[in-house]
Design an enzyme around this catalytic site. Structure first.
Site, PDB file in Angstrom:
ATOM      1  CE  LYS A 111      -0.679   5.824   7.820  1.00 45.76           C
ATOM      2  NZ  LYS A 111      -0.300   4.868   6.560  1.00 45.76           N
ATOM      3  CG  PHE A 168      -1.903   1.097   1.073  1.00 53.19           C
ATOM      4  CD1 PHE A 168      -3.008   1.254   0.429  1.00 53.19           C
ATOM      5  CD2 PHE A 168      -1.512   2.280   1.870  1.00 53.19           C
ATOM      6  CE1 PHE A 168      -3.973   2.245   0.381  1.00 53.19           C
ATOM      7  CE2 PHE A 168      -2.441   3.482   1.715  1.00 53.19           C
ATOM      8  CZ  PHE A 168      -3.647   3.107   1.119  1.00 53.19           C
ATOM      9  CG  ASP A 188       5.602   3.391   1.850  1.00 56.89           C
ATOM     10  OD1 ASP A 188       5.457   3.940   3.252  1.00 56.89           O
ATOM     11  OD2 ASP A 188       4.533   3.403   1.179  1.00 56.89           O
TER      12      ASP A 188
END
Ligand SMILES: *Cc1c(COP(=O)(O)O)cnc(C)c1O
Length: 399
Positions: free
Chosen positions: A249, A135, A220
């Protein structure tokens, strides 16, 4: 009294499957809804709230910076972006930082950087190999990199030049590599895909393949970074260093931010005019990022997360013996999934919520837990009690 959920249904895009709770305020690992009901928050804003809710370090940095400068544009220098970039460089294997506003944007920046490098040094190589179930975000570039066909297909055509191969299959990466391949894009642990662990040696194998074929290795670490897995960056525990890393995040304790980190020789390929973003590097986000990261580093919260993880994992694994429906506990640090033998995770999460625990049904058969790095032992014990009760209630006797 206002029916907030009905109002949400009336006024917002209905593109989220929200849990039916209206949150009002929080403190540490706890949140309260508008009716005053208390919950332990083991969603942690999807790995964003590294310091939990209303942490004084975050709140004070926000208040102080908001009275000094919130935004200036990238036509000017400001101190917080420089200090945060310096801190990230000093505490990672990479040399330069580009700031943006989200994970998706960090991936976009990483893609553009890799392609610019391919354009300049590899005869225009542009293809990026990414992983099935990976993702990377929702823009037409980051979505093209995302390895879940059902997220991509309704929005075709997306950015071309992405290939997906099965996770943990090094040979598939090798077979997919062509002279046009410029980079491999991978999460060190797949987060949204269900907390899927890399096989031993897999990431190292990718590194070696990149070195052999002169490809860039892009990690990532949007979900795995910032102490989440028990070290500041997940790559540290794999003995593998990326050429480019995407962050977001947890980086600013809840304030929107993203960052691309890269090795010097790669970052040098982006020149003025190649890339930019209005809000990126703004003093508010980077000042809060600086305060958050300093606090995490100075107080060794990655190590604290590793200790909390031991307690949580031990307890969750003990459930495997008592509850046959619990088939697996996987993850690292405070990025954990409880695998179930049946597709009951939504019911388990609802039963947890009724009992005062917020969790995430990351897969139909997996519950994900991502509490803040500051979670206390007693909170872990309480969350495990609730989760166990919830699973028993959903399955009646745990099978
Ligand atoms: C959340 C996430 C993204 C997307 O970040 P946004 O801030 O939602 O755009 C990308 N990659 C990974 C691994 C993520 O967990």
């Amino acid at each position: 009294m206002t029916d907030w959920i009905a109002e949400e249904h009336k006024y917002l895009f209905q593109n989220y499957g929200r849990q039916p709770v209206v949150l009002d305020h929080g403190s540490g690992t706890r949140v309260w809804d508008v009716d005053g009901k208390e919950y332990l928050d083991f969603v942690g804003g999807l790995a964003v709230n590294a310091l939990g809710h209303a942490h004084p370090v975050v709140a004070e940095a926000l208040a102080a910076q908001s009275q000094q400068l919130i935004h200036t544009s990238n036509l000017f220098y400001t101190k917080p972006m420089i200090e945060l970039a310096k801190l990230l460089v000093e505490h990672s294997c990479l040399d330069r930082v580009f700031f943006c506003n989200s994970g998706t944007e960090a991936i976009e920046g990483a893609i553009k950087l890799a392609r610019r490098w391919g354009h300049d040094t590899r005869g225009g190589a542009y293809e990026i190999i990414a992983m099935q179930d990976g993702f990377h975000g929702r823009s037409t570039g980051a979505l093209a990199a995302t390895g879940t066909a059902r997220y991509r297909e309704p929005f075709a055509p997306l950015a071309p030049g992405f290939l997906h191969v099965p996770w943990n299959d090094l040979q598939a990466v090798k077979d997919a590599t062509t002279p046009l391949t410029v980079a491999i894009l991978v999460e060190p642990i797949q987060g949204e895909g269900g907390v899927n662990m890399p096989a031993p040696g897999y990431l190292q194998g990718l590194r070696e393949w990149c070195d052999e074929r002169h490809l860039l290795l892009i990690f990532d670490e949007i979900q795995t970074g910032v102490g989440r897995t028990g070290s500041l960056w997940a790559y540290e525990q794999e003995g593998v260093e990326p050429d480019i890393m995407a962050l977001a995040k947890g980086l600013a304790g809840g304030v929107p931010i993203g960052a691309v980190l890269a090795r010097e020789a790669i970052a040098a390929h982006l020149v003025p005019g190649d890339h930019g973003t209005t809000f990126g590097a703004n003093p508010l986000a980077t000042a809060v990022g600086l305060a958050t990261m300093r606090y995490i580093i100075d107080n060794e919260l990655a190590e604290a997360a590793a200790r909390a993880s031991d307690r949580l994992m031990t307890r969750l694994r003990s459930m495997e013996d008592r509850l046959p429906v619990v088939t697996e506990v996987r993850g690292r640090g405070l990025l954990i999934a409880v695998g179930l033998s049946r597709d009951i995770s939504a019911d388990v999460v609802a039963a947890c919520r009724e009992r005062g625990l917020l969790a995430n049904n990351v897969r139909p058969n997996a519950v994900r837990l991502m509490p803040p790095l500051i979670v206390a032992d007693g909170e872990i014990d309480r969350a495990c009690d609730i989760l166990e009760e919830a699973i028993m209630a959903v399955t009646k006797h745990g099978s």
